[in-house]
Design a protein around this motif. Sequence first.
Motif, PDB file in Angstrom:
ATOM      1  N   GLY A 123      55.398  49.609  63.867  1.00 61.48           N
ATOM      2  CA  GLY A 123      55.136  48.378  63.911  1.00 61.48           C
ATOM      3  C   GLY A 123      53.845  47.873  64.219  1.00 61.48           C
ATOM      4  N   VAL A 124      52.610  48.539  63.545  1.00 56.71           N
ATOM      5  CA  VAL A 124      51.247  48.235  64.133  1.00 56.71           C
ATOM      6  C   VAL A 124      50.926  47.275  63.234  1.00 56.71           C
ATOM      7  N   GLY A 125      51.528  46.664  62.226  1.00 59.15           N
ATOM      8  CA  GLY A 125      51.107  45.625  61.550  1.00 59.15           C
ATOM      9  C   GLY A 125      51.557  44.093  62.016  1.00 59.15           C
ATOM     10  N   PHE A 126      51.759  43.285  60.972  1.00 62.33           N
ATOM     11  CA  PHE A 126      52.287  41.964  61.160  1.00 62.33           C
ATOM     12  C   PHE A 126      53.503  42.090  61.830  1.00 62.33           C
ATOM     13  N   ASP A 127      54.214  43.170  61.185  1.00 56.71           N
ATOM     14  CA  ASP A 127      55.593  43.618  61.908  1.00 56.71           C
ATOM     15  C   ASP A 127      55.118  44.521  62.877  1.00 56.71           C
ATOM     16  N   VAL A 128      55.104  44.506  64.179  1.00 55.45           N
ATOM     17  CA  VAL A 128      55.415  43.305  64.984  1.00 55.45           C
ATOM     18  C   VAL A 128      54.409  42.794  65.895  1.00 55.45           C
ATOM     19  N   VAL A 129      52.943  43.143  65.563  1.00 52.23           N
ATOM     20  CA  VAL A 129      51.948  42.944  66.634  1.00 52.23           C
ATOM     21  C   VAL A 129      51.733  41.456  67.050  1.00 52.23           C
ATOM     22  N   PRO A 130      51.721  40.581  66.411  1.00 53.97           N
ATOM     23  CA  PRO A 130      51.480  39.271  66.851  1.00 53.97           C
ATOM     24  C   PRO A 130      52.632  38.686  67.814  1.00 53.97           C
ATOM     25  N   THR A 131      53.759  39.057  67.391  1.00 46.49           N
ATOM     26  CA  THR A 131      55.101  38.580  68.105  1.00 46.49           C
ATOM     27  C   THR A 131      55.138  39.452  69.253  1.00 46.49           C
ATOM     28  N   ASP A 132      55.061  40.902  69.290  1.00 50.71           N
ATOM     29  CA  ASP A 132      55.033  41.472  70.343  1.00 50.71           C
ATOM     30  C   ASP A 132      54.048  41.248  71.129  1.00 50.71           C
ATOM     31  N   CYS A 133      52.854  40.659  71.136  1.00 51.62           N
ATOM     32  CA  CYS A 133      51.828  40.101  71.998  1.00 51.62           C
ATOM     33  C   CYS A 133      52.239  39.022  72.395  1.00 51.62           C
ATOM     34  N   THR A 134      52.861  38.178  71.665  1.00 57.47           N
ATOM     35  CA  THR A 134      53.543  36.805  72.224  1.00 57.47           C
ATOM     36  C   THR A 134      54.470  36.936  73.139  1.00 57.47           C
ATOM     37  N   ALA A 135      55.518  38.038  72.935  1.00 57.85           N
ATOM     38  CA  ALA A 135      56.526  38.352  73.843  1.00 57.85           C
ATOM     39  C   ALA A 135      56.013  38.690  75.171  1.00 57.85           C
ATOM     40  N   LEU A 136      54.910  39.445  75.301  1.00 53.14           N
ATOM     41  CA  LEU A 136      54.427  40.182  76.591  1.00 53.14           C
ATOM     42  C   LEU A 136      53.696  38.983  77.247  1.00 53.14           C
ATOM     43  N   LYS A 137      52.908  38.282  76.455  1.00 50.24           N
ATOM     44  CA  LYS A 137      52.320  37.069  77.212  1.00 50.24           C
ATOM     45  C   LYS A 137      53.205  36.050  77.859  1.00 50.24           C
ATOM     46  N   LEU A 138      54.333  36.002  77.222  1.00 51.25           N
ATOM     47  CA  LEU A 138      55.393  35.077  77.848  1.00 51.25           C
ATOM     48  C   LEU A 138      56.187  35.715  78.965  1.00 51.25           C
ATOM     49  N   LYS A 139      56.209  36.992  79.155  1.00 52.42           N
ATOM     50  CA  LYS A 139      56.783  37.840  80.223  1.00 52.42           C
ATOM     51  C   LYS A 139      55.665  37.400  81.252  1.00 52.42           C
TER      52      LYS A 139
END
Length: 354
Positions: A123-139
């Motif tokens: 998942g090193v593309g749009f699936d799921v880079v931006p949402t994965d980074c968003t998840a960690l930012k919220l954590k």
Amino acid sequence: MGKWMIYGANGYTGELIAREAVSRGMSPVLGGRNAHKIRPLAEELSLEFQAFPLDEHAAAQLEDIDLVLHCAGPFHVTSEPMIHACLSAKTHYLDITGEISVFEYTHSLHSRAAEKNVILCSGVGFDVVPTDCTALKLKEEMPDATELALGFDSDSGISPGTFKTMIQGLGLGSMHRKDGVLKTVTLGTQRRTIDFGRGSRSAMGIPWGDVSTAFYTTGIPNISAWIPMSKSKIYSTRLLGAAGPLLATDWFKEKLQGQVEKRIQGPDSSVRANSPAYIWGQAKNQQGIIKVARIRTANVYDLTVYGSLEIVRRLLIERIEGGYYTPAGLFGSSLVENLPGSGTFEIDTFYPRQ
């Protein structure tokens, strides 16, 4: 910098990545199953190429390759043999999948990858880079979060490979994570209103890869994924779910894939340039406090190019212990902010009414 390969370089996204890599002075080896499809691109870009199937002999083709960026879908078919070839050859493995089953399988091989000192990151593309980074930012903003919702809004076009992957998922319904466990739900039954970044819109839950990856990135036990969709289309989607047994048949999928071959082409550069993506995430704790994160990024296909190449670049020069990783698990929540076309995270906090 080490030697690396784009496998599936003749596909829509693989070719985009290869061309951008060369423009940056990188020299990937182009790989795929069919020499006739790979050779023209390799000759045009003055790159080495290798043609080989993903069988028991594939590992021998990777003996001098330090890293594979796997772009040949459908990934639920192709990822397992490529991962095992990479483990045998002690070659780092990346892919651009969004398929939950692939994320779960890749994660299951963590111990073996650690023993081999091989990095596995799906998942090193749009699936799921931006949402994965968003998840960690919220954590990071809310360490005690117990609920996480993620989503995106984009007018992007769709490539043949992505369309075929979607067809493979027909009839399977949607999926979320409940108390740490993946649960299937009828597509169209998850509904809410979300402002992804350009106004409030009706939204529907989808089986996006983050219901797998965000759990491993954050440890948050309850996770759902969302896209904007009109109420009428959500209703139609729910009715379509009743046809699940038919949609899941190989006969029906083969018919649709035949139409994709004839009719679907990936979005051109002008479409991509004018179709940014709006990423949204919401975390909530047991006290009812809510944190919302938003960020605007490049088009979904351009972000796949930028994200995958940035992770390739860093893995070839940085020393990281082997094992399974998510993109944000490798390089932090700021990874997406540093990609071309991305803004910075905006965070809002909402407190429960007393």
